[in-house]
Design a protein around this motif. Structure first.
Motif, PDB file in Angstrom:
ATOM      1  N   LEU A 168       0.831  -1.209   0.000  1.00 34.75           N
ATOM      2  CA  LEU A 168       0.000   0.000   0.000  1.00 34.75           C
ATOM      3  C   LEU A 168       0.866   1.260   0.000  1.00 34.75           C
ATOM      4  CD1 LEU A 168      -2.755  -1.092   2.548  1.00 34.75           C
ATOM      5  CD2 LEU A 168      -3.047  -0.757   0.080  1.00 34.75           C
ATOM      6  N   LEU A 169       1.960   1.246   0.756  1.00 38.51           N
ATOM      7  CA  LEU A 169       2.850   2.406   0.803  1.00 38.51           C
ATOM      8  C   LEU A 169       3.593   2.609  -0.522  1.00 38.51           C
ATOM      9  CD1 LEU A 169       4.309   2.091   4.404  1.00 38.51           C
ATOM     10  CD2 LEU A 169       3.096   4.079   3.492  1.00 38.51           C
ATOM     11  N   GLN A 170       3.759   1.533  -1.262  1.00 40.60           N
ATOM     12  CA  GLN A 170       4.399   1.645  -2.578  1.00 40.60           C
ATOM     13  C   GLN A 170       3.454   2.251  -3.612  1.00 40.60           C
ATOM     14  OE1 GLN A 170       5.476  -2.453  -3.126  1.00 40.60           O
ATOM     15  NE2 GLN A 170       7.562  -2.174  -2.381  1.00 40.60           N
ATOM     16  N   HIS A 171       2.157   2.285  -3.283  1.00 39.59           N
ATOM     17  CA  HIS A 171       1.151   2.801  -4.219  1.00 39.59           C
ATOM     18  C   HIS A 171       0.232   3.798  -3.511  1.00 39.59           C
ATOM     19  CE1 HIS A 171       2.466  -1.144  -5.706  1.00 39.59           C
ATOM     20  NE2 HIS A 171       2.285  -0.647  -6.910  1.00 39.59           N
ATOM     21  N   PRO A 172       0.780   4.862  -2.946  1.00 43.10           N
ATOM     22  CA  PRO A 172      -0.066   5.822  -2.224  1.00 43.10           C
ATOM     23  C   PRO A 172      -1.036   6.530  -3.158  1.00 43.10           C
ATOM     24  CG  PRO A 172       2.122   6.736  -2.577  1.00 43.10           C
ATOM     25  CD  PRO A 172       2.181   5.297  -3.017  1.00 43.10           C
ATOM     26  N   GLU A 173      -2.206   6.871  -2.625  1.00 46.99           N
ATOM     27  CA  GLU A 173      -3.244   7.588  -3.382  1.00 46.99           C
ATOM     28  C   GLU A 173      -3.735   6.805  -4.596  1.00 46.99           C
ATOM     29  OE1 GLU A 173      -4.540  10.018  -2.058  1.00 46.99           O
ATOM     30  OE2 GLU A 173      -3.052  10.843  -0.691  1.00 46.99           O
ATOM     31  N   THR A 174      -3.470   5.513  -4.622  1.00 48.11           N
ATOM     32  CA  THR A 174      -3.898   4.656  -5.729  1.00 48.11           C
ATOM     33  C   THR A 174      -4.844   3.589  -5.199  1.00 48.11           C
ATOM     34  OG1 THR A 174      -1.782   4.970  -6.870  1.00 48.11           O
ATOM     35  CG2 THR A 174      -3.136   3.101  -7.560  1.00 48.11           C
ATOM     36  N   VAL A 175      -5.972   3.401  -5.858  1.00 41.44           N
ATOM     37  CA  VAL A 175      -6.898   2.359  -5.448  1.00 41.44           C
ATOM     38  C   VAL A 175      -6.368   1.015  -5.938  1.00 41.44           C
ATOM     39  CG1 VAL A 175      -9.242   1.465  -5.593  1.00 41.44           C
ATOM     40  CG2 VAL A 175      -8.860   3.936  -5.546  1.00 41.44           C
ATOM     41  N   VAL A 176      -6.156   0.096  -4.996  1.00 41.76           N
ATOM     42  CA  VAL A 176      -5.697  -1.249  -5.357  1.00 41.76           C
ATOM     43  C   VAL A 176      -6.817  -2.233  -5.022  1.00 41.76           C
ATOM     44  CG1 VAL A 176      -3.242  -0.776  -5.145  1.00 41.76           C
ATOM     45  CG2 VAL A 176      -4.506  -1.464  -3.129  1.00 41.76           C
ATOM     46  N   SER A 177      -7.044  -3.158  -5.912  1.00 41.58           N
ATOM     47  CA  SER A 177      -8.154  -4.099  -5.756  1.00 41.58           C
ATOM     48  C   SER A 177      -7.771  -5.246  -4.823  1.00 41.58           C
ATOM     49  CB  SER A 177      -8.552  -4.668  -7.113  1.00 41.58           C
ATOM     50  OG  SER A 177      -7.508  -5.481  -7.630  1.00 41.58           O
ATOM     51  N   LYS A 178      -8.795  -5.960  -4.352  1.00 34.90           N
ATOM     52  CA  LYS A 178      -8.554  -7.160  -3.558  1.00 34.90           C
ATOM     53  C   LYS A 178      -7.727  -8.169  -4.352  1.00 34.90           C
ATOM     54  CE  LYS A 178     -12.561  -7.471  -0.476  1.00 34.90           C
ATOM     55  NZ  LYS A 178     -13.733  -8.309  -0.127  1.00 34.90           N
ATOM     56  N   HIS A 179      -8.076  -8.322  -5.629  1.00 35.64           N
ATOM     57  CA  HIS A 179      -7.360  -9.283  -6.463  1.00 35.64           C
ATOM     58  C   HIS A 179      -5.881  -8.928  -6.552  1.00 35.64           C
ATOM     59  CE1 HIS A 179      -6.497 -12.060  -9.719  1.00 35.64           C
ATOM     60  NE2 HIS A 179      -5.939 -11.062 -10.380  1.00 35.64           N
ATOM     61  N   GLU A 180      -5.590  -7.650  -6.731  1.00 35.96           N
ATOM     62  CA  GLU A 180      -4.196  -7.224  -6.829  1.00 35.96           C
ATOM     63  C   GLU A 180      -3.457  -7.492  -5.524  1.00 35.96           C
ATOM     64  OE1 GLU A 180      -1.694  -3.310  -8.404  1.00 35.96           O
ATOM     65  OE2 GLU A 180      -3.854  -3.174  -8.046  1.00 35.96           O
TER      66      GLU A 180
END
Length: 225
Positions: free
Chosen positions: A161-173
């Protein structure tokens, strides 16, 4: 960090998987050469642990195919073949290290760490979101001066999550990157671990770093909540 183990002996694969997960690694298992090659081509791994004697496609062919495809992931060959020509052939085909069976897990882990140091000579940067921080190199994280105790899975989830701040990441991802590329369990396990994380990084500090985006996934506030 994720490790791919290509090994057809189930007890060995299971033992290596347990040991690596206990050390905080994500692990994918392939029990034949074709599956291993497909996973290595389509996923980003820190290290590949590769047996030579595999059904479908042997380890020599897998290693050769990866290098032809310009896949530069470090490969540690793990095999019962202990002849000097076997070792030379594996290294000539692109393997980075060679370990014979039976082996000590302590030695296997040390060799994996050595490969990681060689492939990433510089210490990874500390990830930050406001006063929330995570240091991949020392495997520590915290809020401000407080160091927080996370399980390996919680640490991996927060790191992604910290590697992708302000980005919505899915459950699948998240399941693919933090659990297993072939995860077939209950996807709601993500919600469970997000809850665990919130109780450690948010609730005691009256913050809301991890936002739920209904029907889509999760987003980490770049300012730490």
């Amino acid at each position: 960090m994720r490790v791919l183990v290509v090994e057809d002996e189930r007890h060995i694969a299971a033992a290596v998987e347990r040991g690596l997960r206990a050390e905080g690694f994500g692990v994918d298992i392939a029990d034949d050469g074709e599956k291993g090659l497909a996973l290595a081509r389509h996923n980003d791994y820190a290290v590949i642990v590769l047996d030579l004697m595999l059904p479908g496609r042997n380890g020599y062919d897998v290693c050769r195919a990866l290098r032809v495809d310009d896949v530069t992931t470090p490969v540690l060959v793990l095999t019962a073949k202990d002849g000097e020509y076997d070792e030379a052939d594996a290294l000539d085909l692109g393997a980075d290290d060679f370990l014979t069976k039976p082996f000590s897990f302590v030695v296997l882990l040390a060799r994996i760490r050595a490969l990681l140091r060689r492939s990433s000579p510089q210490r990874p940067a500390v990830l930050r979101a406001g006063d929330l921080w995570l240091d991949p190199g020392s495997h520590r994280c915290g809020r401000g001066a407080d160091v927080l105790a996370l399980t390996p899975r919680e640490f991996g989830l927060l790191e992604f999550l910290l590697q992708h701040p302000e980005t919505v990441v899915s459950k699948h991802e998240l399941l693919t990157q933090v659990w297993d590329a072939c995860f077939d369990g209950d996807p709601n396990i993500v919600e469970v671990y997000v809850g665990y994380l919130r109780r450690k990084i948010d609730t005691p500090y009256r913050r809301s770093a991890i936002e739920t985006v209904r029907g889509v996934g999760y987003r980490l506030d770049g300012k730490g909540g």
